[in-house]
Design a protein around this motif. Structure first.
Motif, PDB file in Angstrom:
ATOM      1  N   VAL A   1     -17.601   6.684 -20.279  1.00 54.49           N
ATOM      2  CA  VAL A   1     -16.768   7.864 -20.500  1.00 54.49           C
ATOM      3  C   VAL A   1     -15.922   8.099 -19.253  1.00 54.49           C
ATOM      4  N   LYS A   2     -14.603   8.054 -19.421  1.00 55.32           N
ATOM      5  CA  LYS A   2     -13.703   8.234 -18.299  1.00 55.32           C
ATOM      6  C   LYS A   2     -12.618   9.243 -18.654  1.00 55.32           C
ATOM      7  N   TYR A   3     -12.117   9.902 -17.617  1.00 57.24           N
ATOM      8  CA  TYR A   3     -11.051  10.887 -17.759  1.00 57.24           C
ATOM      9  C   TYR A   3      -9.783  10.346 -17.113  1.00 57.24           C
ATOM     10  N   ASP A   4      -8.704  10.373 -17.865  1.00 59.96           N
ATOM     11  CA  ASP A   4      -7.430   9.886 -17.344  1.00 59.96           C
ATOM     12  C   ASP A   4      -6.941  10.802 -16.223  1.00 59.96           C
ATOM     13  N   THR A   5      -6.609  10.187 -15.102  1.00 61.38           N
ATOM     14  CA  THR A   5      -6.114  10.911 -13.932  1.00 61.38           C
ATOM     15  C   THR A   5      -4.801  10.271 -13.498  1.00 61.38           C
ATOM     16  N   ILE A   6      -3.797  11.107 -13.225  1.00 64.46           N
ATOM     17  CA  ILE A   6      -2.466  10.640 -12.858  1.00 64.46           C
ATOM     18  C   ILE A   6      -2.283  10.767 -11.350  1.00 64.46           C
ATOM     19  N   ILE A   7      -1.871   9.661 -10.723  1.00 60.64           N
ATOM     20  CA  ILE A   7      -1.565   9.629  -9.291  1.00 60.64           C
ATOM     21  C   ILE A   7      -0.047   9.533  -9.150  1.00 60.64           C
ATOM     22  N   LYS A   8       0.554  10.542  -8.565  1.00 57.88           N
ATOM     23  CA  LYS A   8       1.995  10.577  -8.399  1.00 57.88           C
ATOM     24  C   LYS A   8       2.395   9.746  -7.184  1.00 57.88           C
ATOM     25  N   LEU A   9       3.432   8.915  -7.359  1.00 60.91           N
ATOM     26  CA  LEU A   9       3.918   8.048  -6.293  1.00 60.91           C
ATOM     27  C   LEU A   9       5.311   8.467  -5.866  1.00 60.91           C
ATOM     28  N   GLN A  10       5.643   8.121  -4.639  1.00 63.07           N
ATOM     29  CA  GLN A  10       7.004   8.324  -4.168  1.00 63.07           C
ATOM     30  C   GLN A  10       7.905   7.234  -4.746  1.00 63.07           C
ATOM     31  N   ASN A  11       9.193   7.512  -4.733  1.00 64.78           N
ATOM     32  CA  ASN A  11      10.157   6.554  -5.258  1.00 64.78           C
ATOM     33  C   ASN A  11      10.152   5.310  -4.379  1.00 64.78           C
TER      34      ASN A  11
ATOM     35  N   THR B   1       0.852  -1.188   0.000  1.00 67.10           N
ATOM     36  CA  THR B   1       0.000   0.000   0.000  1.00 67.10           C
ATOM     37  C   THR B   1       0.887   1.236   0.000  1.00 67.10           C
ATOM     38  N   LEU B   2       0.656   2.129  -0.966  1.00 71.86           N
ATOM     39  CA  LEU B   2       1.461   3.336  -1.110  1.00 71.86           C
ATOM     40  C   LEU B   2       0.578   4.564  -0.996  1.00 71.86           C
ATOM     41  N   GLU B   3       1.199   5.657  -0.538  1.00 65.75           N
ATOM     42  CA  GLU B   3       0.534   6.936  -0.478  1.00 65.75           C
ATOM     43  C   GLU B   3       0.871   7.728  -1.742  1.00 65.75           C
ATOM     44  N   GLY B   4      -0.121   8.419  -2.275  1.00 67.87           N
ATOM     45  CA  GLY B   4       0.092   9.238  -3.454  1.00 67.87           C
ATOM     46  C   GLY B   4      -0.838  10.427  -3.448  1.00 67.87           C
ATOM     47  N   GLU B   5      -0.783  11.198  -4.503  1.00 73.11           N
ATOM     48  CA  GLU B   5      -1.665  12.346  -4.632  1.00 73.11           C
ATOM     49  C   GLU B   5      -1.973  12.578  -6.101  1.00 73.11           C
ATOM     50  N   VAL B   6      -3.114  13.222  -6.344  1.00 74.40           N
ATOM     51  CA  VAL B   6      -3.538  13.521  -7.707  1.00 74.40           C
ATOM     52  C   VAL B   6      -2.643  14.627  -8.256  1.00 74.40           C
ATOM     53  N   SER B   7      -1.961  14.343  -9.357  1.00 75.83           N
ATOM     54  CA  SER B   7      -1.057  15.322  -9.948  1.00 75.83           C
ATOM     55  C   SER B   7      -1.566  15.882 -11.272  1.00 75.83           C
ATOM     56  N   GLU B   8      -2.488  15.192 -11.918  1.00 77.79           N
ATOM     57  CA  GLU B   8      -2.962  15.659 -13.221  1.00 77.79           C
ATOM     58  C   GLU B   8      -4.321  15.065 -13.508  1.00 77.79           C
ATOM     59  N   ILE B   9      -5.224  15.890 -14.033  1.00 81.07           N
ATOM     60  CA  ILE B   9      -6.572  15.452 -14.417  1.00 81.07           C
ATOM     61  C   ILE B   9      -6.792  15.870 -15.862  1.00 81.07           C
ATOM     62  N   ALA B  10      -7.114  14.916 -16.708  1.00 84.79           N
ATOM     63  CA  ALA B  10      -7.284  15.199 -18.138  1.00 84.79           C
ATOM     64  C   ALA B  10      -8.482  16.115 -18.362  1.00 84.79           C
ATOM     65  N   GLU B  11      -8.315  17.071 -19.271  1.00 77.30           N
ATOM     66  CA  GLU B  11      -9.409  17.965 -19.634  1.00 77.30           C
ATOM     67  C   GLU B  11     -10.324  17.344 -20.687  1.00 77.30           C
ATOM     68  N   VAL B  12      -9.774  16.406 -21.454  1.00 77.48           N
ATOM     69  CA  VAL B  12     -10.536  15.757 -22.526  1.00 77.48           C
ATOM     70  C   VAL B  12     -10.640  14.284 -22.207  1.00 77.48           C
ATOM     71  N   THR B  13     -11.813  13.723 -22.386  1.00 75.63           N
ATOM     72  CA  THR B  13     -12.036  12.318 -22.074  1.00 75.63           C
ATOM     73  C   THR B  13     -11.359  11.417 -23.090  1.00 75.63           C
ATOM     74  N   ARG B  14     -11.012  10.222 -22.648  1.00 75.67           N
ATOM     75  CA  ARG B  14     -10.507   9.223 -23.579  1.00 75.67           C
ATOM     76  C   ARG B  14     -11.655   8.704 -24.436  1.00 75.67           C
ATOM     77  N   PRO B  15     -11.406   8.263 -25.673  1.00 80.13           N
ATOM     78  CA  PRO B  15     -12.491   7.751 -26.519  1.00 80.13           C
ATOM     79  C   PRO B  15     -13.156   6.537 -25.887  1.00 80.13           C
ATOM     80  N   ALA B  16     -14.494   6.550 -25.888  1.00 82.98           N
ATOM     81  CA  ALA B  16     -15.261   5.427 -25.358  1.00 82.98           C
ATOM     82  C   ALA B  16     -15.631   4.485 -26.495  1.00 82.98           C
TER      83      ALA B  16
END
Length: 564
Positions: free
Chosen positions: A360-370, A337-352
Motif C-alpha cells: 500500500v503506497k501513497y502517491d507523493t509529488i516532488i516539485k522540481l525546478q526548471n 542530482t536535483l533539489e526538490g520539495e514535497v508539494s502534494e501528498i495523496a489522501e487516498v492510497t493507490r490500489p494495491a
C-alpha cells in the motif's frame, strides 16, 4: 611367468602421506577458525577486530523511493468521436511535433455513411418546410381576401337588398293609401284594400329580414369567418415552425457528423514531445495502437510541458504520516542530482495488487525546478529528508542490538568488552543518533552477534514484560513502591542540553534473528550459523527436518520459550 610389479610414480608414492597431511591441515584450520565462526569472544579474549570509534557528525533521516519524472501540466489529446472509433494510424511516442501536425487518424467509413443519410434528411426537411411556408402564405391571403373582398361583397349585396326592400315598402305603401281613398269613394271593395294592406306588410317584413341579415353579417358571420381563416393561418404557421425546427435539427445533426469526420484526424494544438499515457504501472504496452478501438473522451496522447516537471513516487503507508508538504528532497537522475520539495501528498492510497507486490503506497509529488533535458518517463531515486541532526554522537546501526533490556551495544574498555545500555533518536540505514550511554571516542563492536556470546544469548532470550523488566532493574535496596528515587547513572550519561528520546522497542521475532545471524545471506539459519552453546537447540528449532531454520520456526521457538 609372473608379471613384474607395476612401478609406482612419485605422486602415487606420496599420495597417502599428502592426504594425511591435508586432513591434519583441515582439522587444524577448523579448530583455529571455529571459535571465530561458531563461538564467541569473552572479555578475556583478544577482542574483535571490527570496532568503530564514536564521533560527532550530521545525520539526515530520509525515506528513499523510486519514482518517475512527469509533467505537472500535460496537454491531453482525447478522442471526441461519438461512440468511439478504430485507430487507423498513430504517431510514434517520443516524436517532437508542432501545432497542426497530425497525431492520430481514426476510421471514417461509418461517419461518411451517416453524413450521406443526414444530407438526405436535411433536404427532405427543407421540402416540407417549403410546403408549410406555402400554406402560411395561402392562409394570410385568404384573410386579406375575405376582409377586403368577400366580406365587402356580401355586405354590399345585403345593403342592396335592403335598398330594394325599402323601395318596395314605399310602393306598397302608396298603393295601400290609394286603395284606402278609392274604398272611401266606393270605387274599391274592402277586399281589394285587404290585399293592398297584405302586400305592404309583406314588403315591410322583407325589409326587416334584409336589415337582420346585415346585422348578422356584421356581428357574427364576419367574426366567424375571420376566426376560421386566422385559425387556419395559425395552424399553417405552427407547421412551418415545426418544419423549420426539423430543418435546423437535421442540419445540426449533419454539422455534428461533419465535425465527427474532422475529429477523426487529430492534430496537435501545442509544440512538444508526444507520449503515451500509462493506464497502469504494470502495463508495458502503449494505451493505443493501430487497430485498437478507442472510446469517446479517452486520453490517447499527451504533450507534457517540460518546463513544469515533477517526480511522482509511492510512499509506503508506514512512512507517509511523517511526510509534510514543503519537506526538502533530493532527486537522482542517472548522473544528475536535483533539489526538490514535497508539494502534494495523496489522501487516498493507490490500489494495491499483485503488480505492486500488494504494498500500500501513497502517491507523493516532488516539485522540481526548471531544468533543461528532463523527459517524461525518466526513472528517479528520491530521498525525502524527514529529520536532520547537527553535531550529534553517531553510532553504526550494525553495532546496536535490541535486547530485553532495551537498546544495547558492546564497548571496548580497559577491562575488555562490556555491554552498555544506550538511548537512541533518529536513524537512517547506516547510523543512529545516540542521546545517552556513549561518549565521543568510545569504541563499539560492529556486528556483536558474530563475536560476542552474550549478544547471541540476548538476541535469543524471550522478551520480558515491561513491568517485570522495570522491577528487575531496580537495585536491591530500593523499595518496589518507591518511584521517586533518582537514577544517577542515567542522569550522568545524558549529554547536557539534550532531551531524552527513546524510540519504540519492537518485539524480537524470527525475521530479526535471521537478519542478525544469517552469515551467508540466504534468508535461513543452518546449524553452523547457530552459536556453539546453542547448537543443541537446532534440532528442536528445525521442526520440518530440512536442515534449515526459517523465520516461522524461530517464531514458534520464541513463542514456546515465552510461554514456558
Amino acid at each position: 611367468m609372473d608379471k613384474p610389479a607395476a612401478q609406482k610414480t612419485p605422486l602415487q608414492s606420496w599420495g597417502k602421506p599428502l592426504a594425511v597431511v591435508g586432513v591434519m591441515v583441515v582439522i587444524i584450520a577448523i579448530f583455529v577458525v571455529a571459535p571465530y565462526l561458531f563461538g564467541s569472544l569473552t572479555p578475556a579474549d583478544a577482542g574483535p577486530k571490527l570496532l568503530h570509534t564514536i564521533r560527532r557528525g550530521d545525520l539526515a533521516v530520509t525515506v528513499t523511493e523510486n519514482g518517475t519524472v512527469e509533467s505537472s501540466n500535460n496537454k491531453e489529446i482525447k478522442c471526441f468521436v461519438k461512440g468511439g472509433s478504430t485507430v487507423l494510424w498513430v504517431i510514434e511516442t517520443g516524436t517532437m511535433v508542432k501545432p497542426g501536425d497530425e497525431l492520430v487518424k481514426l476510421d471514417t467509413s461509418t461517419i461518411e455513411e451517416n453524413i450521406t443519410r443526414q444530407t438526405i434528411a436535411v433536404e427532405r426537411a427543407k421540402a416540407n418546410m417549403i410546403i408549410a411556408q406555402a400554406d402560411v402564405d395561402v392562409a394570410e391571403t385568404n384573410i386579406e381576401e375575405y376582409e377586403n373582398g368577400t366580406y365587402l361583397e356580401e355586405r354590399a349585396a345585403v345593403e342592396k337588398d335592403i335598398f330594394d326592400a325599402e323601395e318596395q315598402v314605399k310602393k306598397k305603401l302608396l298603393a295601400y293609401e290609394s286603395a284606402v281613398r278609392m274604398v272611401s269613394k266606393g270605387m274599391f271593395r274592402s277586399l281589394q284594400l285587404d290585399g293592398e294592406k297584405f302586400a305592404l306588410d309583406s314588403a315591410r317584413k322583407d325589409l326587416e329580414l334584409k336589415k337582420q341579415q346585415l346585422k348578422t353579417l356584421e356581428n357574427f358571420k364576419k367574426k366567424k369567418s375571420l376566426q376560421e381563416l386566422k385559425s387556419t393561418l395559425a395552424a399553417a404557421e405552427a407547421r412551418l415552425a415545426a418544419e423549420k425546427s426539423t430543418v435546423k435539427l437535421e442540419q445540426d445533426r449533419l454539422a455534428r457528423e461533419q465535425e465527427q469526420l474532422e475529429n477523426c484526424v487529430i492534430k496537435s494544438e501545442a509544440e512538444g514531445m508526444v507520449i503515451f499515457p500509462s493506464a497502469a504501472e504494470w502495463k508495458e504496452t502503449p494505451d493505443i495502437e493501430e487497430g485498437a478501438v478507442v472510446r469517446e473522451q479517452q486520453t490517447l496522447l499527451m504533450i507534457p510541458d517540460v518546463s513544469k516537471m515533477q517526480v511522482k513516487v509511492g510512499i509506503h503507508e508506514s512512512k507517509v504520516d511523517r511526510l509534510r508538504v514543503g519537506m526538502p528532497a533530493k532527486v537522482q537522475l542517472q548522473d544528475l542530482t536535483l533539489e526538490g520539495e514535497v508539494s502534494e501528498i495523496a489522501e487516498v492510497t493507490r490500489p494495491a495488487g499483485w503488480w505492486t507486490g500488494n504494498m500500500v503506497k501513497y502517491d507523493t509529488i516532488i516539485k522540481l525546478q526548471n531544468t533543461p533535458g528532463l523527459k517524461p518517463g525518466m526513472s528517479a531515486v528520491v530521498d525525502i529528508v524527514l529529520e536532520e541532526y547537527q553535531d550529534e554522537l553517531l553510532i553504526p546501526v550494525a553495532a546496536i542490538l535490541e535486547s530485553d533490556d532495551g537498546y544495547v551495544c558492546w564497548v571496548r574498555t580497559a577491562d575488555g568488552i562490556s555491554k552498555r545500555a544506550i538511548e537512541l533518536s533518529g536513524s537512517n540505514d547506516e547510523f543512529t543518533v545516540v542521546t545517552a550511554g556513549l561518549a565521543e571516542a568510545d569504541e563499539v563492536v560492529i556486528n556483536p552477534l558474530a563475536y560476542i556470546d552474550e549478544a547471541q544469548k540476548a538476541a535469543l532470550r524471550p522478551a520480558t514484560p515491561a513491568a517485570n523488566r522495570d522491577q528487575e532493574a531496580k537495585p536491591a535496596g530500593l523499595a518496589a513502591t518507591d518511584k521517586t528515587a533518582p537514577d544517577t547513572n542515567k542522569d550522568a550519561e545524558k549529554p547536557p542540553g539534550k532531551q531524552k528520546k527513546t524510540p519504540a522497542k519492537p518485539q524480537l521475532d524470527g525475521a530479526k534473528l535471521i537478519k542478525l545471524a544469517d552469515k551467508d545471506g540466504d534468508g535461513v539459519l543452518t546449524e553452523d550459523e547457530f552459536s556453539e552453546q546453542d547448537r543443541d537447540r537446532f534440532t528442536r528449532a528445525d521442526a520440518n527436518g530440512d536442515g534449515k531454520v526459517d523465520a516461522d520456526e524461530l517464531d514458534a521457538q520464541i513463542k514456546a520459550a515465552g510461554g514456558g
